[in-house]
Design a protein around this motif. Structure first.
Motif, mmCIF file in Angstrom:
data_model
loop_
_atom_site.group_PDB
_atom_site.id
_atom_site.type_symbol
_atom_site.label_atom_id
_atom_site.label_comp_id
_atom_site.label_asym_id
_atom_site.label_seq_id
_atom_site.Cartn_x
_atom_site.Cartn_y
_atom_site.Cartn_z
ATOM 1 N N LYS A 171 44.010 27.297 46.208
ATOM 2 C CA LYS A 171 45.177 26.993 47.042
ATOM 3 C C LYS A 171 46.216 26.187 46.275
ATOM 4 C CE LYS A 171 43.267 27.056 51.688
ATOM 5 N NZ LYS A 171 43.037 26.270 52.906
ATOM 6 N N GLY A 172 45.819 25.667 45.112
ATOM 7 C CA GLY A 172 46.741 24.890 44.303
ATOM 8 C C GLY A 172 46.806 23.429 44.688
ATOM 9 N N ASP A 173 45.717 22.913 45.224
ATOM 10 C CA ASP A 173 45.661 21.501 45.594
ATOM 11 C C ASP A 173 45.869 20.646 44.342
ATOM 12 O OD1 ASP A 173 45.069 18.926 46.417
ATOM 13 O OD2 ASP A 173 43.064 19.378 47.139
ATOM 14 N N PRO A 174 46.934 19.841 44.300
ATOM 15 C CA PRO A 174 47.209 19.055 43.100
ATOM 16 C C PRO A 174 46.249 17.890 42.887
ATOM 17 C CG PRO A 174 48.806 18.543 44.802
ATOM 18 C CD PRO A 174 47.963 19.676 45.320
ATOM 19 N N SER A 175 45.352 17.648 43.825
ATOM 20 C CA SER A 175 44.381 16.566 43.670
ATOM 21 C C SER A 175 43.143 16.992 42.881
ATOM 22 C CB SER A 175 43.952 16.037 45.039
ATOM 23 O OG SER A 175 45.061 15.481 45.705
ATOM 24 N N ARG A 176 43.023 18.264 42.566
ATOM 25 C CA ARG A 176 41.894 18.723 41.755
ATOM 26 C C ARG A 176 42.109 18.267 40.324
ATOM 27 N NH1 ARG A 176 38.775 18.195 44.813
ATOM 28 N NH2 ARG A 176 40.481 17.377 45.994
ATOM 29 N N THR A 177 41.014 17.930 39.641
ATOM 30 C CA THR A 177 41.133 17.432 38.268
ATOM 31 C C THR A 177 41.279 18.587 37.277
ATOM 32 O OG1 THR A 177 38.755 17.461 37.807
ATOM 33 C CG2 THR A 177 39.654 15.464 38.857
ATOM 34 N N VAL A 178 41.812 18.257 36.131
ATOM 35 C CA VAL A 178 41.936 19.254 35.069
ATOM 36 C C VAL A 178 40.546 19.748 34.678
ATOM 37 C CG1 VAL A 178 42.672 19.651 32.685
ATOM 38 C CG2 VAL A 178 44.114 18.331 34.230
ATOM 39 N N GLY A 179 39.576 18.846 34.665
ATOM 40 C CA GLY A 179 38.207 19.244 34.341
ATOM 41 C C GLY A 179 37.661 20.269 35.319
ATOM 42 N N GLN A 180 37.895 20.066 36.597
ATOM 43 C CA GLN A 180 37.435 21.028 37.603
ATOM 44 C C GLN A 180 38.111 22.377 37.394
ATOM 45 O OE1 GLN A 180 38.537 18.732 41.091
ATOM 46 N NE2 GLN A 180 36.377 18.359 41.588
ATOM 47 N N ILE A 181 39.398 22.362 37.137
ATOM 48 C CA ILE A 181 40.135 23.610 36.935
ATOM 49 C C ILE A 181 39.633 24.328 35.685
ATOM 50 C CG2 ILE A 181 42.416 24.578 36.404
ATOM 51 C CD1 ILE A 181 43.551 22.264 38.204
ATOM 52 N N CYS A 182 39.408 23.593 34.611
ATOM 53 C CA CYS A 182 38.920 24.216 33.377
ATOM 54 C C CYS A 182 37.513 24.784 33.542
ATOM 55 C CB CYS A 182 38.961 23.212 32.227
ATOM 56 S SG CYS A 182 40.627 22.817 31.680
ATOM 57 N N ARG A 183 36.635 24.079 34.238
ATOM 58 C CA ARG A 183 35.282 24.598 34.492
ATOM 59 C C ARG A 183 35.349 25.857 35.352
ATOM 60 N NH1 ARG A 183 33.387 19.346 36.770
ATOM 61 N NH2 ARG A 183 32.209 20.630 38.212
ATOM 62 N N TYR A 184 36.231 25.865 36.339
ATOM 63 C CA TYR A 184 36.375 27.039 37.209
ATOM 64 C C TYR A 184 36.905 28.227 36.403
ATOM 65 C CZ TYR A 184 37.229 29.562 41.574
ATOM 66 O OH TYR A 184 37.199 30.481 42.604
ATOM 67 N N LEU A 185 37.889 27.985 35.553
ATOM 68 C CA LEU A 185 38.417 29.050 34.701
ATOM 69 C C LEU A 185 37.335 29.592 33.775
ATOM 70 C CD1 LEU A 185 40.676 30.783 33.516
ATOM 71 C CD2 LEU A 185 41.334 28.812 32.115
ATOM 72 N N GLU A 186 36.535 28.711 33.194
ATOM 73 C CA GLU A 186 35.447 29.141 32.305
ATOM 74 C C GLU A 186 34.428 29.993 33.053
ATOM 75 O OE1 GLU A 186 33.213 29.610 28.827
ATOM 76 O OE2 GLU A 186 35.267 28.877 29.066
ATOM 77 N N ALA A 187 34.186 29.669 34.315
ATOM 78 C CA ALA A 187 33.242 30.447 35.124
ATOM 79 C C ALA A 187 33.782 31.841 35.425
ATOM 80 C CB ALA A 187 32.948 29.711 36.431
ATOM 81 N N ILE A 188 35.091 31.951 35.547
ATOM 82 C CA ILE A 188 35.722 33.239 35.870
ATOM 83 C C ILE A 188 35.936 34.073 34.610
ATOM 84 C CG2 ILE A 188 37.832 34.317 36.750
ATOM 85 C CD1 ILE A 188 38.146 31.835 38.559
ATOM 86 N N ALA A 189 36.439 33.417 33.572
ATOM 87 C CA ALA A 189 36.802 34.123 32.341
ATOM 88 C C ALA A 189 36.325 33.311 31.138
ATOM 89 C CB ALA A 189 38.312 34.324 32.288
ATOM 90 N N PRO A 190 35.044 33.438 30.782
ATOM 91 C CA PRO A 190 34.518 32.666 29.653
ATOM 92 C C PRO A 190 35.350 32.872 28.386
ATOM 93 C CG PRO A 190 32.746 33.783 30.802
ATOM 94 C CD PRO A 190 34.039 34.303 31.376
ATOM 95 N N GLY A 191 35.697 31.747 27.764
ATOM 96 C CA GLY A 191 36.459 31.814 26.528
ATOM 97 C C GLY A 191 37.969 31.778 26.709
ATOM 98 N N LEU A 192 38.459 31.977 27.917
ATOM 99 C CA LEU A 192 39.902 31.935 28.178
ATOM 100 C C LEU A 192 40.293 30.491 28.452
ATOM 101 C CD1 LEU A 192 42.571 33.495 28.594
ATOM 102 C CD2 LEU A 192 41.946 33.718 31.000
ATOM 103 N N SER A 193 41.190 29.955 27.647
ATOM 104 C CA SER A 193 41.608 28.565 27.828
ATOM 105 C C SER A 193 42.732 28.479 28.851
ATOM 106 C CB SER A 193 42.078 27.975 26.500
ATOM 107 O OG SER A 193 43.292 28.587 26.096
ATOM 108 N N LEU A 194 42.932 27.288 29.360
ATOM 109 C CA LEU A 194 44.011 27.068 30.323
ATOM 110 C C LEU A 194 45.369 27.370 29.685
ATOM 111 C CD1 LEU A 194 44.746 26.282 33.190
ATOM 112 C CD2 LEU A 194 44.620 23.892 32.500
ATOM 113 N N PRO A 195 45.658 26.899 28.463
ATOM 114 C CA PRO A 195 46.939 27.267 27.849
ATOM 115 C C PRO A 195 47.098 28.784 27.691
ATOM 116 C CG PRO A 195 46.004 25.400 26.693
ATOM 117 C CD PRO A 195 44.945 25.901 27.654
ATOM 118 N N ALA A 196 46.022 29.473 27.326
ATOM 119 C CA ALA A 196 46.098 30.926 27.174
ATOM 120 C C ALA A 196 46.384 31.598 28.512
ATOM 121 C CB ALA A 196 44.805 31.469 26.573
ATOM 122 N N LEU A 197 45.792 31.086 29.594
ATOM 123 C CA LEU A 197 46.054 31.631 30.928
ATOM 124 C C LEU A 197 47.524 31.456 31.286
ATOM 125 C CD1 LEU A 197 45.101 32.785 33.698
ATOM 126 C CD2 LEU A 197 44.725 30.417 34.385
#
Length: 92
Positions: free
Chosen positions: A54-80
């Protein structure tokens, strides 16, 4: 202590947070991964995954990065973010 970040952000930053959540949601759907499965892989509660998408700005960068890794292993946040700007998302 939890803080609500939304009242502290500009409308532009709120929109960017929501756009990031939408990008993660689209990527997860494109890879046919259930939200509950992605959350479990990331070590997050499903309710946290909902907030991330939903884009809740209270989520941490760590949570977002772990979630991204779970969806697309190896894809970094900057690359996304770069892929989103260019209109491409890495395929599984």
């Amino acid at each position: 202590m939890k803080y609500k970040e939304a009242p502290l952000l500009t409308p532009q930053h709120l929109a960017e947070s929501q756009a990031l959540g939408a990008k993660l949601s689209r990527l997860r759907h494109a890879r046919k991964i259930r939200q509950a499965d992605a959350a479990a892989r990331a070590g997050l509660a499903r309710s946290t995954a909902v907030l991330i998408e939903k884009g809740d700005p209270s989520r941490t960068v760590g949570q977002i990065c772990r979630y991204l890794e779970a969806i697309a292993p190896g894809l970094s946040l900057p690359a996304l973010l770069i892929a989103a700007l260019s209109g491409t998302i890495a395929k599984p």
